[in-house]
Enzyme design. Structure first.
Site, PDB file in Angstrom:
ATOM      1  NE  ARG A   1      -3.072   7.900  -1.760  1.00  0.00           N
ATOM      2  CZ  ARG A   1      -3.105   6.688  -2.284  1.00  0.00           C
ATOM      3  NH1 ARG A   1      -2.983   6.511  -3.574  1.00  0.00           N
ATOM      4  NH2 ARG A   1      -3.238   5.626  -1.500  1.00  0.00           N
TER       5      ARG A   1
ATOM      6  CG  HIS B   1      -2.021   0.971   1.176  1.00  0.00           C
ATOM      7  ND1 HIS B   1      -1.810   2.323   1.260  1.00  0.00           N
ATOM      8  CD2 HIS B   1      -3.351   0.806   1.034  1.00  0.00           C
ATOM      9  CE1 HIS B   1      -2.985   2.944   1.171  1.00  0.00           C
ATOM     10  NE2 HIS B   1      -3.937   2.046   1.042  1.00  0.00           N
TER      11      HIS B   1
END
Lengths: 742, 249
Positions: free
Chosen positions: A270, A250
């Protein structure tokens, strides 16, 4: 058989009480079967709890253009077409129903203005698709499923006067062996942590839902439970694993303080507007958009920023590329010396949203940074870096029934392989475990119905052997401390089979794993059988070592870079390798061995959801023959046809550019892997040669999915390619430079 | 940066046990759970402790640190001075299994006694419509990570073992409130809260709220409103009559 073993009989034993396990148990019970749920920890603490962002399901609540076909397409793109296409199809089709039924069980998702389930943007998903509850969606899921189990227990109580008449949770139990009768599952053996009591479950069907393998790595977002138990149990029972080299790092784990290094920072940061910057303050992701995704991602900060409010007329910010791309990009920035003081990059939400909004949308992130790192994310950027998060590889299963190659053994969720190909999109995990958890429960129930009276029998000798194996670390005196071996294993996997892989390093890891394996046989766990973590770790180490052996061997075997498998010496995708599933089983010595098997082919109606020009980036021409929109053989066709061989004169048109790439790579990689450059240049040439096909007519199926945005980008591509090639000059890592230039 | 800390950790089982002294290294940024893990890895491999996520999301590593009920993963070592002795003991309200691990089955028993969500019978999946503002009240309570620190600290059970049979504790009274405030739940829960789950035992001292690592306002937002509704219901003849005629909220 020893008398000190408690024996239970059930129709279905579900090992694992995360989302997949609970969903499987609910389904098997709904089908009228008696079910045992085995939890490694307490009920409701499974790793699903950690999932933050949401569950991807094409409900179309936020953008009505969304449908299962778009979701399928995004999933295949995210997985770089290594996915089992049938699994990706079932997943995309069924995810909305699986999310909606959670509401029947009491889940409370965030809402849209018209009262429907709200959906958020996430990496690789074309439309806002993730049903969510702030940034604690996994908790909502596990609690809802936990409460659905309780609701069945309440029904049974009303009917039988016993909550546990037909579905019982065995908390803090660990299964150490699956038991067979010939080639069929007959039961499972394990122990109860509370007092070390051995337990035997006689059952014709077992569903593995044990999650992942992250605890073999040092920097991981995974909890102590993630030791590859189901993967190892499956191998030991004779089942097969596929594509274990594909591990998702990740992109955004915490990097500081050291004690929390690896803990997840949700992708929702994000999705909700957060951007990545290097130490020079630059939004570096614009320089890392690979060719296969170029059409879908913005080229300027202005366009990217407009997308949040006007997604129909702008392209997505590159921060929302699939995770493998973002993780590698961060890795290169740090290696190039543009990292933060603690070796990550900056993730900035503070300058993008008002403080109040950050706290509302990302409450657990706010809390996590405030309490663990003294960072106020509404006022300053976070420092983040890649962390081992998810294994795409896993038990080879039949898509429709989740059945493994061993009769009576099923697998769902992270422990199963195929669904996500070489890289999983964020949000597809929670929907995966609902869709395939249910299918595994159904599969197990149907299997039992077919058995009728012909139930398998547990063999006493197998139980005795399992018992002896489990007791070994307690009885062996003056052996090694399991914690020492574990920490060396984690360091080895992190350093040698991590995010960027090199042949000699992976080979060194395989050798080390052999040593660990010998040391594991002489581990000592002092103390009693009552809740003894040292003993537990000694048993878990068997599983971690078996799984690590598969990961390392598969990582050495696959000579290409795809999704969660990046080889510095084979830095691009190969259409030939795309067709290969690496299938892992155990040989007579109990060591991992590999076989190549074909990836199931994609049905034509599914292939037609893509433009041929896009498919060409992944597949060989033979595979595409007969598709509408296929042109008769031209220059590009020939190039693809000689895939993996030396590219000759037909690549002339792009030779100049390839040469440029080679120079870049040579500068970057210097003496490290000189032979790799030629390969890279070749493959880059191939990829470029395919570009002229970009203007290919759209397939019919494509047209319903808002194609305007995609068509209009065609003209810009040469310019972008050039920009990328320039960008890669600055890169140190050969692999990442390649991503930009190919 | 790193220093040697003095720790006292309760070691023992259901029968007996005592506080044991340890000297152990502490590094910058660490939390109490890191130190317990270091003790396991270097001095006491069989030291029993529960933990999972190590990020305050699963609620497994509950214990009492210097007498205060806390999650060990969210208790930073920097909140103590270097010469302070840190005492870690198991949750006091629940029976010890071993070392820092207690038998919390009481909570799972109580969870099972709260009737499940009951949606309108005719409502089909996919057709649920709720306003954000209406789901937010219950969402606050669904943030609960079931660390059971509130159950441990509530003196209605902590100091009165006999009450355990009749009192669900703050966590599960909050669960009743959560369902009661669910926009689509059809079950009448106010009597149950009072009669089956012992809402009356709560004397709103807010100890539960104080220890909640998720900062849920258990007393103010769940328990007090629930008490008010129960009171309304009990003493308002119109409400009583109305509910007799049409069973609705």
């Amino acid at each position: 058989m020893s008398t000190d073993t408690l024996t239970y009989e059930y129709d279905v034993v579900v090992i694992g009480a995360g989302g997949a396990g609970l969903r499987a148990a609910i389904e098997a019970r709904a089908q009228g079967r008696s079910v045992a749920i085995i939890c490694k920890s307490l009920f409701g603490k499974a790793h699903t709890v950690m999932a933050e962002g949401g569950a991807a399901a094409a409900m179309g609540n936020v953008n009505a253009n969304d449908n299962w076909q778009v979701h399928f397409r995004d999933t295949m793109r995210g997985g770089k077409f290594l996915n089992n296409p049938r699994m990706a199809e079932l997943h995309a089709k069924e995810a909305p129903d699986r999310v909606w039924e959670l509401e029947e069980w009491g889940a409370l998702f965030d809402r849209t203005k018209d009262g429907k389930i709200s959906q958020r943007n996430f990496g690789g998903h074309e439309y806002p698709r993730l049903a969510h509850v702030g940034d604690r969606t996994g908790l909502e899921l596990i609690r809802t499923l936990q409460q659905a189990v309780v609701s069945f227990q309440q029904k049974d109580f009303r009917e039988h006067g016993d909550y546990e008449a037909r579905i019982k949770v065995f908390a803090e139990h660990t299964i150490t062996r699956l038991l067979l009768d010939g080639d069929r599952i007959a039961g499972a053996f394990g122990y109860r942590r509370e007092d070390g009591q051995f337990v035997l479950f006689k059952a014709p069907a077992v569903v593995l839902a044990t999650g992942g393998i992250g605890k073999s790595y040092k920097v991981t977002s995974n909890s102590w439970e993630y030791t590859g138990d189901g993967h190892a149990l499956a191998l030991l029972a004779g089942a097969t694993l596929i594509n274990m080299e594909c591990i998702q790092f990740h992109p955004t784990g915490m990097v500081w303080p050291p004690s929390v290094k690896g803990i997840l920072v949700t992708e929702s940061v994000r999705g909700d507007g957060g951007v990545l910057r290097n130490s020079e303050g630059k939004r570096f992701m614009f320089g890392y958009v690979p060719d296969v995704f170029r059409k879908q991602y913005a080229e300027t900060e202005e366009e990217a920023d407009r997308w949040y409010t006007d997604p129909d007329h702008n392209r997505r910010p590159p921060e929302l590329l699939p995770r493998d791309e973002v993780a590698r990009s961060i890795n290169s920035e740090v290696k190039a010396g543009r990292g933060t003081p603690h070796g990550g990059v900056f993730l900035d939400i503070a300058s993008r949203l008002p403080a109040e909004e950050v706290r509302r949308r990302l409450p657990s992130m706010y809390h996590q940074f405030k309490e663990l790192a003294d960072v106020d994310i509404t006022a300053e950027p976070m420092e983040v870096g890649p962390t081992c998060h998810y294994v795409m590889g896993g038990v080879e299963v039949d898509p429709d029934t989740a059945a493994s190659s061993v009769l009576g053994l099923f697998a769902a969720g992270e422990v199963a392989g195929g669904m996500h190909g070489s890289n999983r999109l964020g949000g597809n995990s929670l929907s995966d475990l609902l869709v395939f958890g249910r299918r595994a429960g159904l599969g197990a129930a149907d299997y039992i119905a077919r058995l009728e009276q012909d139930r398998p029998e547990v063999q006493d000798a197998d139980v005795d052997a399992a018992r002896t194996e489990a007791l070994a670390p307690l009885e062996f005196e003056a052996g090694e401390n399991p914690y020492t071996v574990h920490s060396e294993l984690q360091q080895t996997m992190n350093d040698l089979v991590g995010i960027i892989r090199r042949e000699h390093e992976v080979a060194a890891a395989i050798e080390k794993l052999g040593e660990f394996r010998e040391r594991r046989e002489k581990l000592s766990a002092p103390g009693s059988r009552t809740f003894n973590p040292g003993w537990h770790l000694a048993l878990d180490l068997r599983n971690m070592l078996l799984v690590s052996d598969c990961v390392a061997k598969a990582a050495l075997e696959r000579q290409e870079s795809r999704g969660g498998h990046t080889r510095e010496d084979y830095p691009v995708m190969s259409a030939t390798w795309r067709k290969v599933n690496l299938v892992c089983s155990l040989d007579e010595q109990g060591r991992a061995k590999l076989e190549h098997k074909p990836v199931p082919t994609i049905r034509h109606d599914l292939l037609e959801l893509f433009e041929v020009s896009e498919l060409r980036k992944y597949m060989t021409e033979e595979e595409l023959a007969g598709l509408p929109g296929m042109e008769p053989a031209d220059e590009a066709v020939e190039v693809a046809a000689v895939e993996d061989e030396v590219v000759e004169a037909e690549a002339e048109a792009v030779e100049a550019e390839a040469a440029e790439v080679e120079t870049v790579e040579a500068e970057a990689a210097e003496a490290e892997e000189p032979e790799a450059e030629a390969v890279e240049a070749e493959e880059a040439a191939e990829a470029e040669a395919e570009e002229p096909e970009e203007s290919e007519a759209q397939s019919e199926a494509e047209s319903e999915d808002a194609p305007e945005a995609e068509v209009s980008e065609t003209a810009e591509i040469p310019a972008q390619a050039e920009a990328d090639a320039t960008e890669s000059v600055a890169d140190v890592s050969a692999a990442d430079g390649e991503e930009g230039a190919k | 940066m790193s220093y040697k800390a003095k720790f006292k950790v309760w070691r023992g089982d259901a029968g007996e046990g005592s506080l044991e002294d340890y000297g152990v290294e502490v590094n910058e940024g660490e939390v109490v759970l890191d130190i317990i893990h270091r003790l396991q890895a270097t001095q006491a491999p069989d030291m029993a402790v529960r933990w999972n996520c190590k990020a305050g999301k699963c609620g497994s590593c509950s214990a009492e640190v210097n007498g205060v009920p806390r999650l060990m993963c969210m208790t930073r070592m920097s909140t103590f001075t270097e010469d302070e002795t840190i005492t870690v003991t198991p949750l006091r309200t629940f029976p010890v299994i071993r070392d820092l691990v207690t038998d919390v089955s009481f909570n799972y028993t109580k969870a099972r006694e709260v009737a499940s969500f009951e949606p309108p019978a005719e409502l089909k999946p996919g057709d649920y419509r709720m306003a954000q503002v209406d789901v937010e009240r219950s969402q606050e309570f669904r943030k609960c990570i079931e660390c059971f620190l509130c159950q441990n600290t509530c003196h209605a059970v902590r100091d009165h073992e006999d009450n355990k049979d009749h009192f669900a504790g703050p966590r599960f009274l909050m669960r009743v409130a959560e369902l009661d405030m669910h926009p689509l739940d059809t079950r009448e829960r106010r009597n149950e809260a009072q009669e089956d789950h012992g809402l009356g035992f709560c004397n709103i001292t807010k100890c539960c709220t104080e220890v909640c690592p998720e900062h849920i306002k258990i007393t103010d937002n769940a328990l007090i409103p629930m008490k008010e509704r129960v009171a309304d219901r009990k003493y308002d003849p119109l409400v009583w009559l109305g509910n007799k005629i049409a069973r609705r909220k």
